[in-house]
Design an enzyme around this catalytic site. Structure first.
Site, PDB file in Angstrom:
ATOM      1  N   PHE A 149      45.209  38.879  50.110  1.00 11.31           N
ATOM      2  CA  PHE A 149      46.145  39.523  51.032  1.00 11.31           C
ATOM      3  C   PHE A 149      46.659  40.862  50.546  1.00 11.31           C
ATOM      4  CE2 PHE A 149      48.979  37.127  48.174  1.00 11.31           C
ATOM      5  CZ  PHE A 149      49.918  38.099  47.855  1.00 11.31           C
ATOM      6  N   LYS A 174      35.344  37.446  54.997  1.00 18.67           N
ATOM      7  CA  LYS A 174      36.464  36.570  55.341  1.00 18.67           C
ATOM      8  C   LYS A 174      37.728  37.354  55.052  1.00 18.67           C
ATOM      9  CE  LYS A 174      39.179  32.602  53.944  1.00 18.67           C
ATOM     10  NZ  LYS A 174      40.392  33.450  53.857  1.00 18.67           N
ATOM     11  N   SER A 227      42.621  34.253  43.119  1.00 21.28           N
ATOM     12  CA  SER A 227      43.134  33.505  41.966  1.00 21.28           C
ATOM     13  C   SER A 227      41.993  33.042  41.068  1.00 21.28           C
ATOM     14  CB  SER A 227      43.941  32.296  42.432  1.00 21.28           C
ATOM     15  OG  SER A 227      43.089  31.322  43.015  1.00 21.28           O
ATOM     16  N   CYS A 282      46.711  42.818  40.938  1.00 18.38           N
ATOM     17  CA  CYS A 282      46.188  42.274  39.686  1.00 18.38           C
ATOM     18  C   CYS A 282      46.193  43.306  38.568  1.00 18.38           C
ATOM     19  CB  CYS A 282      44.785  41.705  39.883  1.00 18.38           C
ATOM     20  SG  CYS A 282      43.556  42.940  40.350  1.00 18.38           S
ATOM     21  N   GLU A 383      50.363  34.520  35.604  1.00 16.42           N
ATOM     22  CA  GLU A 383      50.551  35.530  36.643  1.00 16.42           C
ATOM     23  C   GLU A 383      51.610  35.087  37.649  1.00 16.42           C
ATOM     24  OE1 GLU A 383      47.441  38.353  38.734  1.00 16.42           O
ATOM     25  OE2 GLU A 383      47.460  36.399  39.723  1.00 16.42           O
TER      26      GLU A 383
END
Length: 500
Positions: A149, A174, A227, A282, A383
């Site tokens: 996202f 996707k 992730s 990230c 994280e």
């Protein structure tokens, strides 16, 4: 509120699903759209459309494909403000961050425009007696892109689609369920630029339908960002089914601040790196490892600057930091702050109870700074993906570097110093795949790969740069030999003829 369509075979279609996923405006907390959870049949149809388009598209001269990507680039530039506003609205990031997101999609498109040069092969004449060998790079087939996202423009339409398509492949993306609209709007620009039907396809779906990409016989490769747990699943399952995989995963990037670093300028860089995009990237800087001798002064400077950040709706151009993406993610971030406090961290700036006047229902978390983080605290190791900065104090360079390299993730690592020796030692000895010297977000421009290490990446070829081109192509070596009069008269050759 609108119901989104999916894009398959050059058509924007209404899904037959009965399940839809809410798309929020995080700044207000309102639902602004509903994204379909496309059915398995619809996902399979998108794959079939990409497969059907591949032969003609892969046979299109690479120069023609590049010309179309030039047109895509022009259209992104022409629609920059509109795309920025849409990105800021559905993701919540501040206008400047959203603009950077869209500009990074443009940067990836510009790299794809150079595909004729990137795909140039290699050759040697007379590699053996009378033998010439040429290496070509060729497209492979249908690729799948599974995106998160946090960068709804850059990742699907900068990291994935441009290089994949310009190299002659076709793709099914996707889109992220929380933030699908920016990706879809750029796909419309691809149509306008003349990308043929089926070359790019966009679906929204659940993890169950997305798992089709990992096993479907017509998918040749998968590019994933998300992730580590899901990335490891994608890598393991898709690779087991013979597919190419690049899985870009989590991070816990650290910066080492040495006592000779200029405190004011270093603090400014840390603020940008830690709280830009509300920490939802990230390559954010969630941990600062600072020499004890300057730790108090640095923390004071960071806190002072963090308190000056203007927080509010991302699409207002004077805002420094917007909300996080959903109410659920807000709770996730706050739970991590609470856990850090339980573990013994000292709160020097608390963003848990922030409220923005007129936007009380938005998903806001203010800049949060936790000091005196030790290696026993999970808050400094895992994280969080939010605007939370952890401070670790060390006595010297070697202790700081050891703490950084101990972490299981190694996307980026940074050092702030004016000392050339320590800067060079850091570059050599850090585990980080992307290294910054006085650069808080050490993401290289797209001509270089996004090269995370350790549990931040699974695969062999990173995205962007020459790695990205190699991921989306395969090599073919052609060896030729033309007989002279002497060779024509031969009636016997050995088993290594022409190769030694």
């Amino acid at each position: 509120m609108k119901t989104l369509k999916y894009f398959s075979g050059g058509k924007w279609l209404d899904s037959k699903t009965e399940k839809f996923m809410d798309v929020y405006n995080p700044s207000t907390g309102e639902v602004i759209a509903k994204a379909p959870c496309c059915t398995q049949t619809e996902v399979e149809a998108a794959i079939a459309a990409a497969k059907k388009a591949f032969p003609a598209w892969s046979s299109t001269p690479v120069t023609k494909r590049a010309q179309i990507m030039y047109k895509v680039r022009e259209l992104i530039e022409a629609n920059l403000d509109r795309l920025t506003e849409l990105c800021a609205t559905e993701n919540g990031k501040a206008w400047g961050d959203a603009l950077g997101d869209v500009l990074k999609a443009k940067e990836g498109t510009e790299l794809a425009c150079t595909m004729p040069t990137l795909m140039m092969g290699e050759s040697v004449m007379n590699i053996s007696n009378g033998v010439d060998t040429v290496l070509y790079r060729e497209p492979i087939g249908v690729f799948a892109g599974i995106v998160p996202f946090n960068f709804p423009a850059m990742i699907p339409m900068g990291w994935m689609a441009p290089g994949c398509i310009a190299a002659g492949n076709t793709m099914v993306i996707k889109a992220a369920s929380f933030t699908p609209m920016t990706c879809m709007e750029i796909a419309k620009l691809y149509q306008e630029a003349g990308v043929p039907d089926g070359v790019i396809n966009i679906v929204t779906c659940s993890r169950n339908e997305a798992d089709l990409f990992l096993t479907h016989p017509d998918i040749r490769g998968v590019s994933f960002v998300g992730s580590t747990s899901v990335g490891l699943h994608v890598y393991s399952k898709a690779a087991a089914h013979g597919k190419r995989v690049q899985a870009l995963c989590e991070a816990k990037n650290h910066a080492l601040v040495l006592e000779d670093a200029p405190i004011a300028r270093t603090a400014a860089g840390i603020i940008n790196a830690s709280f830009g995009c509300a920490g939802e990237r990230c390559m954010a800087l969630p941990v600062v490892v600072v020499q004890e001798s300057i730790a108090d002064a640095l923390v004071d400077a960071i806190v002072k600057l963090a308190k000056q950040l203007k927080i509010g709706p991302g699409y207002q151009k004077d805002i420094d930091m917007g909300p996080v993406v959903t109410a659920g993610h807000k709770k996730f971030v706050i739970d991590w702050i609470n856990k850090g406090i339980e573990e013994g961290a000292k709160v020097v700036l608390d963003g848990r109870n922030i409220s923005v006047k007129g936007y009380e229902n938005g998903f806001y978390v203010g800049p949060t700074i936790l000091d005196h983080i030790t290696e026993e605290m999970t808050v400094g190791a895992q994280e969080i993906f939010g605007p939370v900065l952890c401070i670790k104090r060390v006595k010297d360079f070697d202790e700081g570097l050891a703490i950084m390299n101990k972490n299981e993730f190694a996307n980026g690592s940074v050092i702030f110093t004016q000392n050339g020796y320590y800067a060079r030692e850091f570059q050599k000895r850090t585990d980080g795949g992307m290294v910054g010297v006085n650069v808080g977000i050490p993401v290289p421009v797209g001509v270089f790969p996004f090269s995370g290490h350790k549990r931040s990446f699974f695969g062999d070829l990173h995205c962007l740069g020459k790695d990205g081109m190699r991921f989306y192509t395969e090599s073919k070596c052609v060896t030729t030999r033309w007989f002279d009069e002497h060779e024509i008269k031969k009636t016997k050759v050995d088993s290594w003829d022409g190769t030694i």
